[in-house]
Design a protein around this motif. Structure first.
Motif, mmCIF file in Angstrom:
data_model
loop_
_atom_site.group_PDB
_atom_site.id
_atom_site.type_symbol
_atom_site.label_atom_id
_atom_site.label_comp_id
_atom_site.label_asym_id
_atom_site.label_seq_id
_atom_site.Cartn_x
_atom_site.Cartn_y
_atom_site.Cartn_z
ATOM 1 N N ASN A 149 0.860 -1.181 0.000
ATOM 2 C CA ASN A 149 0.000 0.000 0.000
ATOM 3 C C ASN A 149 0.893 1.226 0.000
ATOM 4 O O ASN A 149 1.583 1.435 0.992
ATOM 5 C CB ASN A 149 -0.919 0.012 1.214
ATOM 6 C CG ASN A 149 -1.996 1.076 1.121
ATOM 7 O OD1 ASN A 149 -2.329 1.536 0.042
ATOM 8 N ND2 ASN A 149 -2.530 1.462 2.260
ATOM 9 N N ASN B 44 -0.136 -1.527 -7.078
ATOM 10 C CA ASN B 44 -0.410 -1.605 -8.504
ATOM 11 C C ASN B 44 0.167 -2.919 -9.009
ATOM 12 O O ASN B 44 1.373 -3.096 -8.945
ATOM 13 C CB ASN B 44 0.191 -0.436 -9.259
ATOM 14 C CG ASN B 44 -0.046 -0.542 -10.758
ATOM 15 O OD1 ASN B 44 -0.838 -1.344 -11.217
ATOM 16 N ND2 ASN B 44 0.648 0.278 -11.522
ATOM 17 N N PRO B 45 -0.578 -3.822 -9.517
ATOM 18 C CA PRO B 45 -2.028 -3.808 -9.643
ATOM 19 C C PRO B 45 -2.734 -4.616 -8.542
ATOM 20 O O PRO B 45 -3.949 -4.602 -8.466
ATOM 21 C CB PRO B 45 -2.256 -4.497 -10.994
ATOM 22 C CG PRO B 45 -1.174 -5.537 -11.048
ATOM 23 C CD PRO B 45 0.009 -4.901 -10.340
ATOM 24 N N THR C 38 -3.122 -6.072 -4.345
ATOM 25 C CA THR C 38 -2.837 -5.897 -2.929
ATOM 26 C C THR C 38 -3.515 -7.025 -2.166
ATOM 27 O O THR C 38 -4.577 -7.506 -2.574
ATOM 28 C CB THR C 38 -3.285 -4.517 -2.410
ATOM 29 O OG1 THR C 38 -2.785 -4.329 -1.090
ATOM 30 C CG2 THR C 38 -4.787 -4.359 -2.419
ATOM 31 N N GLY D 61 -7.681 -4.652 -8.077
ATOM 32 C CA GLY D 61 -7.972 -3.292 -8.527
ATOM 33 C C GLY D 61 -9.117 -3.186 -9.513
ATOM 34 O O GLY D 61 -9.302 -2.138 -10.133
ATOM 35 N N GLN E 77 -11.000 -2.255 -14.753
ATOM 36 C CA GLN E 77 -9.913 -1.733 -13.932
ATOM 37 C C GLN E 77 -10.332 -0.406 -13.293
ATOM 38 O O GLN E 77 -10.856 0.468 -13.971
ATOM 39 C CB GLN E 77 -8.651 -1.527 -14.781
ATOM 40 C CG GLN E 77 -7.444 -1.095 -13.994
ATOM 41 C CD GLN E 77 -7.004 -2.133 -12.970
ATOM 42 O OE1 GLN E 77 -6.936 -3.312 -13.241
ATOM 43 N NE2 GLN E 77 -6.703 -1.673 -11.763
ATOM 44 N N SER F 68 -6.771 5.204 -10.663
ATOM 45 C CA SER F 68 -5.868 5.531 -9.561
ATOM 46 C C SER F 68 -6.612 6.363 -8.537
ATOM 47 O O SER F 68 -7.461 7.178 -8.901
ATOM 48 C CB SER F 68 -4.669 6.339 -10.067
ATOM 49 O OG SER F 68 -3.861 5.565 -10.921
ATOM 50 N N TYR G 282 -9.083 4.274 -2.000
ATOM 51 C CA TYR G 282 -10.198 3.348 -1.830
ATOM 52 C C TYR G 282 -10.254 2.927 -0.366
ATOM 53 O O TYR G 282 -9.253 2.996 0.347
ATOM 54 C CB TYR G 282 -10.031 2.118 -2.734
ATOM 55 C CG TYR G 282 -10.150 2.480 -4.191
ATOM 56 C CD1 TYR G 282 -11.371 2.413 -4.838
ATOM 57 C CD2 TYR G 282 -9.046 2.930 -4.911
ATOM 58 C CE1 TYR G 282 -11.500 2.781 -6.178
ATOM 59 C CE2 TYR G 282 -9.159 3.293 -6.242
ATOM 60 C CZ TYR G 282 -10.387 3.207 -6.869
ATOM 61 O OH TYR G 282 -10.508 3.580 -8.186
ATOM 62 N N LEU H 206 -4.502 3.045 -4.824
ATOM 63 C CA LEU H 206 -4.183 2.400 -6.095
ATOM 64 C C LEU H 206 -3.446 3.416 -6.949
ATOM 65 O O LEU H 206 -3.940 4.530 -7.170
ATOM 66 C CB LEU H 206 -5.468 1.933 -6.788
ATOM 67 C CG LEU H 206 -5.335 1.415 -8.223
ATOM 68 C CD1 LEU H 206 -4.425 0.193 -8.278
ATOM 69 C CD2 LEU H 206 -6.720 1.063 -8.775
ATOM 70 N N LYS I 213 -1.085 4.033 -10.653
ATOM 71 C CA LYS I 213 -0.782 3.447 -11.974
ATOM 72 C C LYS I 213 0.479 4.045 -12.524
ATOM 73 O O LYS I 213 0.907 5.089 -12.163
ATOM 74 C CB LYS I 213 -1.933 3.674 -12.934
ATOM 75 C CG LYS I 213 -3.152 2.893 -12.512
ATOM 76 C CD LYS I 213 -4.209 2.969 -13.581
ATOM 77 C CE LYS I 213 -5.417 2.169 -13.134
ATOM 78 N NZ LYS I 213 -6.451 2.137 -14.113
#
Length: 135
Positions: free
Chosen positions: A53, A56-57, A59, A103, A110, A113, A116, A133, A135
């Motif tokens: 954290n 990308n892409p 977690t 993501g 998708q 960015s 969230y 997130l 990119k």
């Protein structure tokens, strides 16, 4: 504490040294530490965060379900509070769990960015984490 082994370890000491280089301990302080044995059953619902954290892409989100298990929901929301994705919606046994978010939204698109929020609910309790997130 159940499932925890404890031991006393010295964390500091002061020594004096004479001309013959013979040291003697002046003072030692002990502290008790705990080491988990790996069989921990959580006592409360907890959303323990995600790694990496920012991500990308992908977690991985880690969460605990308390003794007795529970019907669990783990949902992802955008910064405006709109539901993005439901990751978990089922009964989970007590213990530590994890789920991977790639993501994407509920339609497999998708996500953009941004920030969230992961919201975990079960048995009348809830917990929240913030994820980013990039990119």
């Amino acid at each position: 504490m159940t499932g925890v082994q404890t031991c006393a370890l010295p964390i500091w000491s002061v020594q004096t040294v004479d001309a013959g280089f013979k040291g003697s301990t002046f003072a030692t302080k002990h502290v008790t530490t705990g080491v988990e044995d790996g069989n921990r059953v959580p006592s409360r619902l907890a959303l323990r965060g995600n790694y990496p954290n920012p991500f990308n892409p992908l977690t991985t989100i880690h969460y605990d379900v308390p003794v007795g298990g529970a019907d669990v929901e783990l949902k992802i929301y955008d910064a405006a509070g709109r539901l993005v994705r439901t990751l978990v919606s089922e009964h989970r046994d007590a213990g530590q769990h994890r789920v991977v978010w790639n993501g994407t939204d509920n339609r497999s698109h998708q996500s953009a960015s941004g920030v969230y929020y992961g919201r975990l609910t079960a048995g009348g309790g809830e917990d929240l984490i913030r994820m980013t997130l990039v990119k």
